[in-house]
Scaffold this active site. Structure first.
Site, short mmCIF file in Angstrom:
data_model
loop_
_atom_site.label_atom_id
_atom_site.label_comp_id
_atom_site.label_asym_id
_atom_site.label_seq_id
_atom_site.Cartn_x
_atom_site.Cartn_y
_atom_site.Cartn_z
N ASP A 22 102.17 -41.32 -48.46
CA ASP A 22 103.15 -40.49 -47.74
C ASP A 22 102.87 -38.98 -47.70
O ASP A 22 102.53 -38.39 -48.72
CB ASP A 22 104.53 -40.59 -48.41
CG ASP A 22 104.96 -42.00 -48.72
OD1 ASP A 22 104.24 -42.94 -48.41
OD2 ASP A 22 106.05 -42.13 -49.32
N GLN A 38 101.24 -38.00 -51.31
CA GLN A 38 101.08 -38.94 -52.40
C GLN A 38 99.59 -39.16 -52.60
O GLN A 38 98.88 -39.59 -51.67
CB GLN A 38 101.78 -40.27 -52.06
CG GLN A 38 103.29 -40.15 -52.07
CD GLN A 38 103.81 -40.05 -53.50
OE1 GLN A 38 103.97 -41.04 -54.21
NE2 GLN A 38 104.10 -38.82 -53.93
N GLU A 204 113.27 -46.24 -47.35
CA GLU A 204 112.48 -45.22 -48.04
C GLU A 204 112.40 -43.95 -47.19
O GLU A 204 112.64 -43.98 -45.98
CB GLU A 204 111.05 -45.74 -48.29
CG GLU A 204 111.00 -46.95 -49.22
CD GLU A 204 109.58 -47.43 -49.54
OE1 GLU A 204 109.33 -47.76 -50.71
OE2 GLU A 204 108.73 -47.49 -48.64
C1 FRU Z 1 106.75 -44.99 -49.37
C2 FRU Z 1 106.82 -44.98 -50.89
C3 FRU Z 1 107.95 -44.10 -51.35
C4 FRU Z 1 107.50 -43.71 -52.73
C5 FRU Z 1 106.02 -43.56 -52.56
C6 FRU Z 1 105.22 -43.95 -53.76
O1 FRU Z 1 105.51 -45.32 -48.86
O2 FRU Z 1 106.94 -46.29 -51.38
O3 FRU Z 1 109.21 -44.73 -51.33
O4 FRU Z 1 108.10 -42.52 -53.17
O5 FRU Z 1 105.65 -44.39 -51.47
O6 FRU Z 1 103.87 -43.65 -53.61
#
Ligand code: FRU
Length: 491
Positions: A22, A38, A204
């Site tokens: 993300d 991420q 999410e």
């Molecule tokens: C979405 C997610 C979020 C979480 C992150 C973890 O792709 O699952 O909900 O914060 O990725 O990497």
């Protein structure tokens, strides 16, 4: 080096190496667009999450920065947002040098393993040097877990009317809204989402922001969902309605999708964008959890979509999002090539000996009187000497746009990757326009001026060497066609 790797995107952000998912913490400050993401710096497979970081002055070229947030004793650093606290409401900077404040989810793997339900909670970090270095707030977490397993992805924004900060948070099958005077103390306001929208998977990465549609201000809520997308796996739905500082009230009940392709997930918008009514700028993760850990890219995994500008338009008493690549992307265009208007019947090659990326703009005239039998399906195809083929087009029998990557190369590892994927659109308009950004391993289709969007990856075993227009069981006329080579953002 980044130009030599077969699947390395040339106009999309990727980390130089290792795993990315993300986009996080997107904020504009002092001439710079920040993109955090991420990131797992030790592997090309998802794992203990960090926040990677990149900076751009034009939303197109990115400088890769050192990792901004590392896991600590409270857990891994999951998704979240960042704001410019210009009035220093948090007290974490000074009024002369206000802080950038990141609000993110801590995911505590030990607590999760111990069987507890309280392993996700929200923390804060701040920077007083334009995002170069970050300090975790000393009394984290700022929002503890109330006993719900999925409690994450805070998106924070300043709510003008109530003069307070708002947080929208993904909570299992709904979102919760919280308010705060200072980014530290949070008060629950309301829940939204049970019994409305798509619920094929967990909610999410939400977002909530006002948009102008003509003279009307509406609030748009983005909610990513995994699985349960319109073509399987991950996707982002949206709601349009009103927000009074406490409660979000939606209009309409039909589920709407930001993007119908399989590869645009967890996208949210930039905060603090400059200009009068600043543009609403969006970026998503160009991937799908169904196969994200398996795609054959190389020393890195995961790319972002191009930065997009969102608009809200009223269509048949409904409000719909329009997405377009940001104007800045046009600065990458090389010499424009024009295609002659003509009637297409069967397959017509329009390009060989080219290199991706290309930007292509096609207008098909669906009501041209010279057309005798109107095509059942038409569009554009990319192919190579291995008989692999990617098709992007419109299915006139079923009134659907489609991307067909059934036979476009990599499909062996994951049954969910190959296939033909659709986006609904009833064409009442004689001109059917398709605007395409085609990179080495992805295509973004913005059709009907951006009302219909499809983003998909593809991994041919050899580069595509031919581009053609096709028309099946009938004819279609091309009224306008333009092609631009796009320069690499890594040069
Ligand atoms: C979405 C997610 C979020 C979480 C992150 C973890 O792709 O699952 O909900 O914060 O990725 O990497």
């Amino acid at each position: 080096e980044q130009n030599e790797e077969q699947y390395r995107p040339q106009v999309h952000f990727t980390p130089d190496s290792m795993w990315m998912n993300d986009p996080n913490g997107m904020v504009y400050y002092d001439g710079e667009y920040h993109l955090f993401y991420q990131y797992y710096p030790d592997s090309t497979i998802w794992g203990p999450m960090h926040w990677g970081h990149a900076i751009s002055t034009d939303l197109v070229h990115w400088d890769r920065m050192p990792v901004a947030l590392y896991p600590d004793s409270l857990g891994w650093i999951f998704s979240g947002s960042a704001v410019a606290d210009v009035a220093n409401t948090s007290g974490l900077g000074t009024s002369e040098n206000p802080p950038l404040v990141a609000i993110y989810t801590y995911h505590n793997p030990e607590l999760e393993r111990s069987g507890s339900d309280t392993f996700q909670y929200q923390g804060v970090a701040y920077s007083i040097d334009k995002g170069r270095s970050w300090t975790k707030y000393e009394h984290n977490p700022v929002l503890p877990n109330p006993g719900i397993r999925d409690f994450r992805d805070p998106k924070v924004f300043w709510h003008e009317a109530s003069e307070s900060w708002m947080m929208i948070l993904a909570v299992q099958n709904h979102v919760s809204i919280y308010s705060s005077p200072n980014l530290i103390d949070w008060t629950f306001e309301s829940d939204f989402g049970e019994g409305i929208g798509a619920h094929g998977g967990v909610w999410e990465c939400p977002d909530l922001f006002p948009m102008q549609a003509g003279d009307t201000t509406k609030w748009v809520m983005l909610v990513s969902i995994n699985p349960g997308g319109p073509n399987g796996g991950s996707a982002t739905q949206y709601f349009v309605g009103d927000f009074d500082g406490h409660v979000f009230t939606p209009e309409g009940i039909k589920t709407k999708w930001v993007d119908y392709g399989k590869d645009n997930y967890a996208g949210v918008t930039w905060s603090n964008v400059p200009g009068e009514d600043g543009r609403r700028l969006f970026m998503g993760w160009l991937n799908n959890w169904q196969y994200a850990n398996q795609i054959p890219t190389g020393k890195w995994r995961g790319a972002m979509t191009v930065a997009r500008e969102l608009e809200l338009v009223e269509v048949y008493n409904d409000y719909l999002l329009v997405s377009k690549p940001v104007d800045e992307l046009q600065n990458l265009r090389g010499v424009e090539e024009q295609l002659n208007p003509e009637t297409i019947s069967g397959e017509m090659e329009i390009k060989k000996a080219f290199e991706l990326p290309l930007e292509i703009n096609l207008h098909f005239d669906t009501k041209n009187s010279s057309t005798i039998t109107f095509a059942e399906r038409f569009g554009i195809a990319l192919s190579n000497e291995n008989n692999e083929k990617l098709l992007i087009g419109y299915d006139n029998l079923n009134k659907l746009f489609f991307i067909d990557r059934t036979n476009a190369g990599w499909d062996s590892l994951n049954k969910d990757f190959a296939g033909i994927h659709y986006a609904p659109y009833i064409n009442n308009d004689p001109i059917l326009d398709m605007h395409l950004i085609i990179d080495r391993a992805s295509v973004e289709l913005f059709a009907k001026g951006g009302l219909v969007v499809m983003t998909e990856q593809f991994f041919p075993t050899q580069p595509f060497t031919s581009i053609s227009l096709f028309s099946e069981h009938g004819e279609v006329s091309l009224s306008e066609g333009k092609i631009w080579p796009l320069g690499s953002i890594w040069n």
